[in-house]
Scaffold this motif. Structure first.
Motif, PDB file in Angstrom:
ATOM      1  N   UNK A  45      65.344  81.340  42.732  1.00 41.65           N
ATOM      2  CA  UNK A  45      66.501  80.881  43.492  1.00 41.65           C
ATOM      3  C   UNK A  45      66.400  79.391  43.818  1.00 41.65           C
ATOM      4  N   UNK A  46      65.186  78.899  44.037  1.00 36.19           N
ATOM      5  CA  UNK A  46      64.996  77.467  44.265  1.00 36.19           C
ATOM      6  C   UNK A  46      65.383  76.690  43.019  1.00 36.19           C
ATOM      7  N   UNK A  67      67.487  77.444  40.872  1.00 34.41           N
ATOM      8  CA  UNK A  67      68.940  77.506  40.701  1.00 34.41           C
ATOM      9  C   UNK A  67      69.678  76.730  41.777  1.00 34.41           C
ATOM     10  N   UNK A  68      68.948  76.157  42.730  1.00 35.23           N
ATOM     11  CA  UNK A  68      69.585  75.400  43.796  1.00 35.23           C
ATOM     12  C   UNK A  68      70.222  76.256  44.875  1.00 35.23           C
ATOM     13  N   UNK A  69      69.939  77.566  44.870  1.00 36.04           N
ATOM     14  CA  UNK A  69      70.558  78.444  45.856  1.00 36.04           C
ATOM     15  C   UNK A  69      69.834  78.420  47.192  1.00 36.04           C
ATOM     16  N   UNK A  70      68.537  78.120  47.178  1.00 37.09           N
ATOM     17  CA  UNK A  70      67.761  78.020  48.411  1.00 37.09           C
ATOM     18  C   UNK A  70      66.815  76.829  48.285  1.00 37.09           C
ATOM     19  N   UNK A  71      66.219  76.442  49.408  1.00 36.67           N
ATOM     20  CA  UNK A  71      65.212  75.387  49.377  1.00 36.67           C
ATOM     21  C   UNK A  71      64.121  75.719  50.380  1.00 36.67           C
ATOM     22  N   UNK A  72      62.922  75.218  50.106  1.00 38.51           N
ATOM     23  CA  UNK A  72      61.772  75.487  50.959  1.00 38.51           C
ATOM     24  C   UNK A  72      61.421  74.273  51.803  1.00 38.51           C
ATOM     25  N   UNK A  73      60.999  74.521  53.029  1.00 39.28           N
ATOM     26  CA  UNK A  73      60.389  73.501  53.877  1.00 39.28           C
ATOM     27  C   UNK A  73      58.992  73.991  54.198  1.00 39.28           C
ATOM     28  N   UNK A  74      57.989  73.254  53.735  1.00 39.96           N
ATOM     29  CA  UNK A  74      56.607  73.675  53.893  1.00 39.96           C
ATOM     30  C   UNK A  74      56.283  73.962  55.358  1.00 39.96           C
ATOM     31  N   UNK A  75      55.738  75.150  55.604  1.00 40.12           N
ATOM     32  CA  UNK A  75      55.342  75.527  56.949  1.00 40.12           C
ATOM     33  C   UNK A  75      56.470  75.985  57.828  1.00 40.12           C
ATOM     34  N   UNK A  76      57.696  75.986  57.305  1.00 34.67           N
ATOM     35  CA  UNK A  76      58.856  76.373  58.112  1.00 34.67           C
ATOM     36  C   UNK A  76      59.540  77.609  57.549  1.00 34.67           C
ATOM     37  N   UNK A  85      76.636  70.771  47.973  1.00 35.19           N
ATOM     38  CA  UNK A  85      75.654  69.878  47.375  1.00 35.19           C
ATOM     39  C   UNK A  85      74.733  70.714  46.499  1.00 35.19           C
ATOM     40  N   UNK A  86      74.730  70.435  45.210  1.00 35.14           N
ATOM     41  CA  UNK A  86      73.939  71.201  44.258  1.00 35.14           C
ATOM     42  C   UNK A  86      72.571  70.561  44.085  1.00 35.14           C
ATOM     43  N   UNK A  87      71.537  71.337  44.312  1.00 38.80           N
ATOM     44  CA  UNK A  87      70.173  70.845  44.186  1.00 38.80           C
ATOM     45  C   UNK A  87      69.635  71.198  42.818  1.00 38.80           C
ATOM     46  N   UNK A  88      69.254  70.176  42.060  1.00 38.47           N
ATOM     47  CA  UNK A  88      68.716  70.407  40.718  1.00 38.47           C
ATOM     48  C   UNK A  88      67.209  70.294  40.766  1.00 38.47           C
ATOM     49  N   UNK A  89      66.537  71.284  40.199  1.00 37.38           N
ATOM     50  CA  UNK A  89      65.084  71.271  40.169  1.00 37.38           C
ATOM     51  C   UNK A  89      64.600  70.371  39.033  1.00 37.38           C
TER      52      UNK A  89
END
Length: 245
Positions: A59-60, A62-71, A80-84
């Protein structure tokens, strides 16, 4: 729905979990909402945390979710489309997000490689190249303006299907893109480019300069693409090299 809440889809288990999260959770959450923890998702779907981790990674990408380390893991924005960092085409990116990709061809022509084009494609000056300039759209909204060059023997102009993915056509001819070197810079748009992307003149944009090659190292593409900064972001993962701090 299955007993564990999954949708009955084919493929690997983590893909089925990603599909279930996408349809049963993400569509009911707002951008930047936090997802349940890996442990909670594993319990909900009756799978291992490793499987959940692989589903989240999908999912990351695909830009559907994003991770915040430790959160934790958060819902991505549909605006806003996030491209890996994965090497994927615009078509693949949009389809993965449930959007309909299309193109508006501005020009498609055979040109002689000179200057920067010859240098980036590692061909002789004057070598025949295929040049395609396209406006890339998602659900009819302009997203990016693409200028791309190919050696003519790799992708002849006469055989190019301009409405389709050029990466797919490269793969069909035995020249699948395996590696890309990219440089991402910021710019402001001139009147022509802003008009094509349907934003005001002077709007911010991201410029991605890319040189792609096959698994055997043959250079097959030189591209310079303008992405709307209000609709695109790029995500990379970096690690500290081992050694003393």
């Amino acid at each position: 729905m299955g007993r564990d809440g999954q949708r009955p889809t084919s493929g690997f288990k983590y893909e089925r979990i990603a599909d279930a999260i996408r349809h049963d959770m993400l569509d009911n959450l707002l951008p930047n909402d936090i997802l349940p923890s890996e442990r909670e998702l594993a319990d909900r779907f009756g799978v291992s945390r490793m499987t959940v981790r692989a589903a989240i990674a999908t999912l990351v990408s695909q830009g559907r979710v994003y991770n915040i380390q430790g959160s934790g893991t958060y819902v991505g924005s549909k605006e806003v489309l996030t491209k890996s960092a994965a090497l994927t085409s615009f078509t693949e990116d949009m389809v993965a997000r449930g959007l309909r990709p299309s193109s508006r061809v501005i020009c498609a022509q055979r040109v002689a490689a000179t200057g920067m084009i010859a240098h980036r494609l590692a061909v002789e000056t004057g070598a025949a190249c295929t040049h395609v300039r396209r406006l890339r759209l998602a659900d009819e909204d302009p997203m990016a303006l693409e200028n791309v060059y190919f050696p003519a023997e790799v992708l002849p102009l006469e055989g190019v299907r301009l409405a389709e993915s050029l990466y797919d056509q490269l793969a069909e001819s035995g020249n699948e893109a395996f590696r890309s070197e990219q440089e991402i810079t910021a710019t402001v748009l001139d009147d022509e480019t802003a008009g094509l992307l349907d934003v005001p003149e002077g709007s911010a944009a991201l410029v991605v300069t890319r040189v792609s090659s096959t698994r055997r190292g043959r250079i097959i593409e030189y591209a310079r693409t303008y992405y709307r900064a209000d609709r695109y972001s790029f995500m990379t993962t970096v690690e500290r090299e081992s050694g003393e701090r």
